[in-house]
Design a protein around this motif. Structure first.
Motif, PDB file in Angstrom:
ATOM      1  N   TYR A 118      -6.642 -29.785 -47.718  1.00 55.54           N
ATOM      2  CA  TYR A 118      -7.985 -30.218 -48.107  1.00 55.54           C
ATOM      3  C   TYR A 118      -8.806 -30.536 -46.862  1.00 55.54           C
ATOM      4  N   ALA A 119      -8.193 -31.234 -45.910  1.00 56.56           N
ATOM      5  CA  ALA A 119      -8.889 -31.556 -44.662  1.00 56.56           C
ATOM      6  C   ALA A 119      -9.293 -30.287 -43.930  1.00 56.56           C
ATOM      7  N   GLU A 120      -8.378 -29.321 -43.868  1.00 62.08           N
ATOM      8  CA  GLU A 120      -8.642 -28.082 -43.150  1.00 62.08           C
ATOM      9  C   GLU A 120      -9.763 -27.291 -43.818  1.00 62.08           C
ATOM     10  N   LYS A 121      -9.781 -27.251 -45.131  1.00 59.43           N
ATOM     11  CA  LYS A 121     -10.777 -26.468 -45.856  1.00 59.43           C
ATOM     12  C   LYS A 121     -12.164 -27.067 -45.765  1.00 59.43           C
ATOM     13  N   HIS A 122     -12.257 -28.392 -45.770  1.00 58.14           N
ATOM     14  CA  HIS A 122     -13.565 -29.037 -45.894  1.00 58.14           C
ATOM     15  C   HIS A 122     -14.049 -29.754 -44.633  1.00 58.14           C
ATOM     16  N   PHE A 123     -13.140 -30.236 -43.792  1.00 57.59           N
ATOM     17  CA  PHE A 123     -13.548 -31.094 -42.690  1.00 57.59           C
ATOM     18  C   PHE A 123     -13.263 -30.527 -41.307  1.00 57.59           C
ATOM     19  N   ALA A 124     -12.869 -29.252 -41.243  1.00 56.87           N
ATOM     20  CA  ALA A 124     -12.704 -28.582 -39.948  1.00 56.87           C
ATOM     21  C   ALA A 124     -14.072 -28.043 -39.546  1.00 56.87           C
ATOM     22  N   VAL A 125     -14.678 -28.690 -38.569  1.00 55.40           N
ATOM     23  CA  VAL A 125     -16.054 -28.385 -38.180  1.00 55.40           C
ATOM     24  C   VAL A 125     -16.150 -28.331 -36.663  1.00 55.40           C
ATOM     25  N   THR A 126     -16.969 -27.425 -36.157  1.00 52.39           N
ATOM     26  CA  THR A 126     -17.258 -27.379 -34.731  1.00 52.39           C
ATOM     27  C   THR A 126     -18.770 -27.375 -34.547  1.00 52.39           C
ATOM     28  N   ARG A 127     -19.208 -27.488 -33.302  1.00 49.43           N
ATOM     29  CA  ARG A 127     -20.640 -27.489 -32.998  1.00 49.43           C
ATOM     30  C   ARG A 127     -20.953 -26.292 -32.122  1.00 49.43           C
ATOM     31  N   VAL A 128     -22.016 -25.585 -32.477  1.00 54.94           N
ATOM     32  CA  VAL A 128     -22.410 -24.372 -31.763  1.00 54.94           C
ATOM     33  C   VAL A 128     -23.857 -24.519 -31.302  1.00 54.94           C
ATOM     34  N   ARG A 129     -24.099 -24.153 -30.035  1.00 57.89           N
ATOM     35  CA  ARG A 129     -25.471 -24.188 -29.509  1.00 57.89           C
ATOM     36  C   ARG A 129     -26.094 -22.805 -29.633  1.00 57.89           C
ATOM     37  N   GLU A 130     -27.235 -22.744 -30.280  1.00 58.94           N
ATOM     38  CA  GLU A 130     -27.961 -21.490 -30.447  1.00 58.94           C
ATOM     39  C   GLU A 130     -29.445 -21.737 -30.210  1.00 58.94           C
ATOM     40  N   ALA A 131     -30.009 -20.950 -29.303  1.00 54.24           N
ATOM     41  CA  ALA A 131     -31.443 -21.042 -28.990  1.00 54.24           C
ATOM     42  C   ALA A 131     -31.844 -22.476 -28.651  1.00 54.24           C
ATOM     43  N   GLY A 132     -30.995 -23.138 -27.887  1.00 52.20           N
ATOM     44  CA  GLY A 132     -31.297 -24.494 -27.445  1.00 52.20           C
ATOM     45  C   GLY A 132     -31.051 -25.569 -28.482  1.00 52.20           C
ATOM     46  N   LYS A 133     -30.587 -25.197 -29.661  1.00 56.31           N
ATOM     47  CA  LYS A 133     -30.319 -26.167 -30.707  1.00 56.31           C
ATOM     48  C   LYS A 133     -28.838 -26.180 -31.058  1.00 56.31           C
ATOM     49  N   ILE A 134     -28.347 -27.337 -31.448  1.00 58.11           N
ATOM     50  CA  ILE A 134     -26.932 -27.482 -31.821  1.00 58.11           C
ATOM     51  C   ILE A 134     -26.830 -27.580 -33.336  1.00 58.11           C
ATOM     52  N   ARG A 135     -25.950 -26.768 -33.897  1.00 60.96           N
ATOM     53  CA  ARG A 135     -25.713 -26.831 -35.331  1.00 60.96           C
ATOM     54  C   ARG A 135     -24.209 -26.899 -35.601  1.00 60.96           C
ATOM     55  N   GLU A 136     -23.857 -27.467 -36.731  1.00 66.70           N
ATOM     56  CA  GLU A 136     -22.457 -27.578 -37.103  1.00 66.70           C
ATOM     57  C   GLU A 136     -22.025 -26.338 -37.896  1.00 66.70           C
ATOM     58  N   VAL A 137     -20.808 -25.880 -37.623  1.00 66.33           N
ATOM     59  CA  VAL A 137     -20.245 -24.723 -38.309  1.00 66.33           C
ATOM     60  C   VAL A 137     -18.924 -25.133 -38.940  1.00 66.33           C
ATOM     61  N   GLN A 138     -18.780 -24.855 -40.208  1.00 62.31           N
ATOM     62  CA  GLN A 138     -17.535 -25.159 -40.917  1.00 62.31           C
ATOM     63  C   GLN A 138     -16.562 -24.008 -40.683  1.00 62.31           C
ATOM     64  N   THR A 139     -15.459 -24.286 -40.004  1.00 67.58           N
ATOM     65  CA  THR A 139     -14.523 -23.232 -39.605  1.00 67.58           C
ATOM     66  C   THR A 139     -13.375 -23.042 -40.584  1.00 67.58           C
ATOM     67  N   ARG A 140     -13.014 -24.062 -41.320  1.00 72.89           N
ATOM     68  CA  ARG A 140     -11.933 -24.033 -42.309  1.00 72.89           C
ATOM     69  C   ARG A 140     -10.570 -23.718 -41.689  1.00 72.89           C
ATOM     70  N   ASN A 141     -10.347 -24.136 -40.459  1.00 69.08           N
ATOM     71  CA  ASN A 141      -9.024 -23.981 -39.857  1.00 69.08           C
ATOM     72  C   ASN A 141      -8.798 -25.052 -38.808  1.00 69.08           C
ATOM     73  N   LEU A 142      -7.543 -25.487 -38.696  1.00 69.66           N
ATOM     74  CA  LEU A 142      -7.143 -26.486 -37.713  1.00 69.66           C
ATOM     75  C   LEU A 142      -5.867 -26.025 -37.023  1.00 69.66           C
ATOM     76  N   VAL A 143      -5.733 -26.433 -35.774  1.00 69.18           N
ATOM     77  CA  VAL A 143      -4.492 -26.239 -35.030  1.00 69.18           C
ATOM     78  C   VAL A 143      -3.778 -27.580 -35.032  1.00 69.18           C
ATOM     79  N   TYR A 144      -2.665 -27.660 -35.762  1.00 62.94           N
ATOM     80  CA  TYR A 144      -1.959 -28.936 -35.780  1.00 62.94           C
ATOM     81  C   TYR A 144      -0.463 -28.726 -35.927  1.00 62.94           C
ATOM     82  N   ALA A 145       0.274 -29.756 -35.556  1.00 58.08           N
ATOM     83  CA  ALA A 145       1.733 -29.738 -35.654  1.00 58.08           C
ATOM     84  C   ALA A 145       2.190 -31.021 -36.329  1.00 58.08           C
TER      85      ALA A 145
END
Length: 561
Positions: A118-145
């Motif tokens: 559930y965490a991976e599907k909904h709360f895996a998020v990164t930030r991407v800078r585009e045209a001088g602005k930062i937006r959040e992107v939902q990636t739906r994947n985590l690297v964990y052990a």
């Protein structure tokens, strides 16, 4: 329960988590750390991690995580990751580790995996800078052990799983691994803990155990275990409670940070005790308090029926969820038919759900949220639904009901200002009616003051020694707008604590002063000329001030609009 903590050192983490069981010597439940998550699959990380591989991933140096187009440079500010630790209820730990029911460890593992999914599907998020602005992107994947351990630092039985989430998630749009925006993991920590407990409760019910919930804390225990016996095996929690109680006697109330500091301050060193010795001690302590773990396990294993939620009903409240909601909100009658029109989300559907418990729990969650918000998230609804439900309710059942409500138009996707935001058909209708009222009220009222009088009033107030009524530039602009606008409705927006209340006090004082002046002038005029008919009010009675529950720009100041 679930705890989330930041990992300070990648090298230290590799040693800390990589041991067979870092509290005891001897046979471990699940040696080492095992790679999990869709991000790990993308990076080609599989099976049990070596210490070097684990360290490189946390340091961001692993070859699969690096950008081949950029030169590898050590990042002194790199954050290794976070530890999401799911701990089983004490009674589950006892039934497994002392009572010998190995089915329970499997139930724990399944529940942890579902919460992490559930965490991976909904709360895996990164930030991407585009045209001088930062937006959040939902990636739906985590690297964990993950690594599983079974003792507390005080040597008590405590089944728990560490899920070490690396600061890396794969962004498909760029084809690169990027840093994780951890805010969403922290913000939804309580929900993820509730998802784990709900899944575990369902599993243990299926194994023949009755459960007893603690609604106030959102936890549960196996019903056969009494609180007095459980406290014998909760020495670490007892130490923490005593330390917090002592600090409160000395200092009064404590902040969350002060409580966390006390937890860490009294943290004992790791034990170096053989597993067999610990188990012998646990059996002896259980015998001393009259706790027969093996008999409890035997009864569950031989039960022909699944377990039940035997939590006592709260005094004065019906077991029916919808009636309880009605009593809480005070706008429904004592007798409520779940399929009646008084419950817009429970019944009266073209294709009604057969899962009545999930239907009612979901309706409760929606109706709680819409009391204070026009836009909310499905996760908030899920949290309330799980909180109010009996043991056995799961997140998938609630999400199924939300999907049905979306399909028949009662729930609508909201704008993207709130991630995965939803709203209701009723909220949209209300908002449209408000907009229509605001539009019709433009130019329909008499200003409280003309611009010169408003400026004079605010300037006098600025020079006044009255404490608490000094306005900054943003507050002054908002007050001037309210005092001089010909619109019937005027909106003011600002951050919490930005001074809106103080600004409204100023406007109220100005309006009252004008009315008093008008009353005095009217009395004198009446004395001279008699009653010649009712004149125009200086301050019209139909003026209204609307304060939208929205966040405006400019921290710490009001903005007129």
């Amino acid at each position: 329960m679930l705890s989330v903590s930041s990992i300070g050192s990648a090298g230290g983490a590799a040693e800390y988590y990589g041991k067979d069981d870092y509290y005891v010597t001897g046979e471990a439940d699940a040696p080492g750390v095992e790679w999990k998550g869709k991000g790990s699959e993308q990076a080609g990380l599989k099976g049990v991690a070596s210490a070097g591989e684990f360290r490189d991933v946390l340091q961001g140096k692993h070859q699969s995580l690096r950008d081949p187009n950029r030169q590898a440079k050590p990042d002194q500010n790199h954050r290794p990751g976070w530890d999401l630790t799911f701990s089983a209820p004490k009674s589950v730990s006892l039934a497994y580790l002392v009572g010998g029911d190995d089915r329970l460890v499997q139930a724990h593992r399944v529940s942890v995996n579902r919460a992490m999914a559930y965490a991976e599907k909904h709360f895996a998020v990164t930030r991407v800078r585009e045209a001088g602005k930062i937006r959040e992107v939902q990636t739906r994947n985590l690297v964990y052990a993950s690594t599983e351990h079974s003792t507390s630092r005080k040597g008590d039985p405590q089944l728990h799983t560490h899920n070490v989430v690396a600061n890396a998630t794969f962004d498909k749009s760029s084809g690169k691994f990027r840093a994780v925006e951890s805010l969403h993991l922290y913000k939804n920590m309580k929900l993820l803990g509730a998802v784990y407990r709900a899944e575990l409760a369902k599993e243990v019910l299926g194994l023949g155990y009755d459960v007893r919930r603690n609604p106030a804390q959102g936890t549960f225990e196996l019903a056969a275990y009494k609180e007095a016996a459980l406290s014998t095996f909760s020495k670490r929690n007892a130490d923490i409670r005593d330390a917090i109680a002592q600090a409160m006697r000395e200092k009064g109330t404590l902040t969350g940070a002060q409580r966390d500091a006390l937890v860490l301050k009294g943290r004992p060193k790791k034990l170096d005790v053989p597993r067999a010795e610990l188990q012998a001690r646990w059996r002896m302590e259980a015998k001393e308090v009259g706790l027969d773990n093996r008999s409890i396990v035997a009864r569950a294993k031989t039960s022909a029926e699944p377990g039940a939620d035997v939590t006592p009903a709260r005094s004065g409240l019906s077991a029916n969820i919808i009636v309880r909601l009605a009593q809480a909100l005070g706008h429904l009658g004592a007798k409520v038919d779940p399929a009646a029109r008084t419950d817009p989300y429970g019944g009266n559907r073209a294709a009604p759900s057969r899962d009545i418990e999930a239907r009612e729990a979901t309706s409760f969650g929606i109706r709680v949220m819409e009391q204070g918000k026009a836009v909310f998230t499905q996760h908030e609804v899920v949290g309330h639904a799980l909180e109010i439900s009996k043991a056995g309710m799961t997140v998938d059942r609630v999400l199924g009901e939300l999907a049905r409500l979306s399909a028949d138009g009662r729930l609508l996707q909201a704008d993207q200002t709130i991630r995965e935001g939803i709203t209701t058909k009723a909220a949209v209708a209300l908002e449209r009616s408000l907009v229509a009222a605001i539009e019709s009220g433009k130019g329909a009222a008499t200003p409280l003051m003309n611009p010169q009088a408003a400026a004079s009033h605010l300037m006098r107030l600025r020079d006044s020694p009255i404490e608490g009524l000094r306005l900054n530039e943003g507050q002054t602009a908002a007050a001037a707008l309210l005092l001089t606008s010909p619109d019937r409705y005027v909106g003011v927006q600002g951050f919490a604590g930005g001074g809106k209340t103080t600004m409204f006090r100023v406007v109220k004082e100005a309006a009252e002063n004008m009315r008093r002046s008008a009353d005095r002038a009217g009395s004198k005029q009446s004395g001279r000329e008699g009653h010649e008919g009712r004149g125009r009010d200086t301050v019209p009675d139909d003026r209204a001030v609307v304060k939208p529950n929205r966040v405006g720009a400019g921290r710490g100041r009001c903005q007129g609009r």
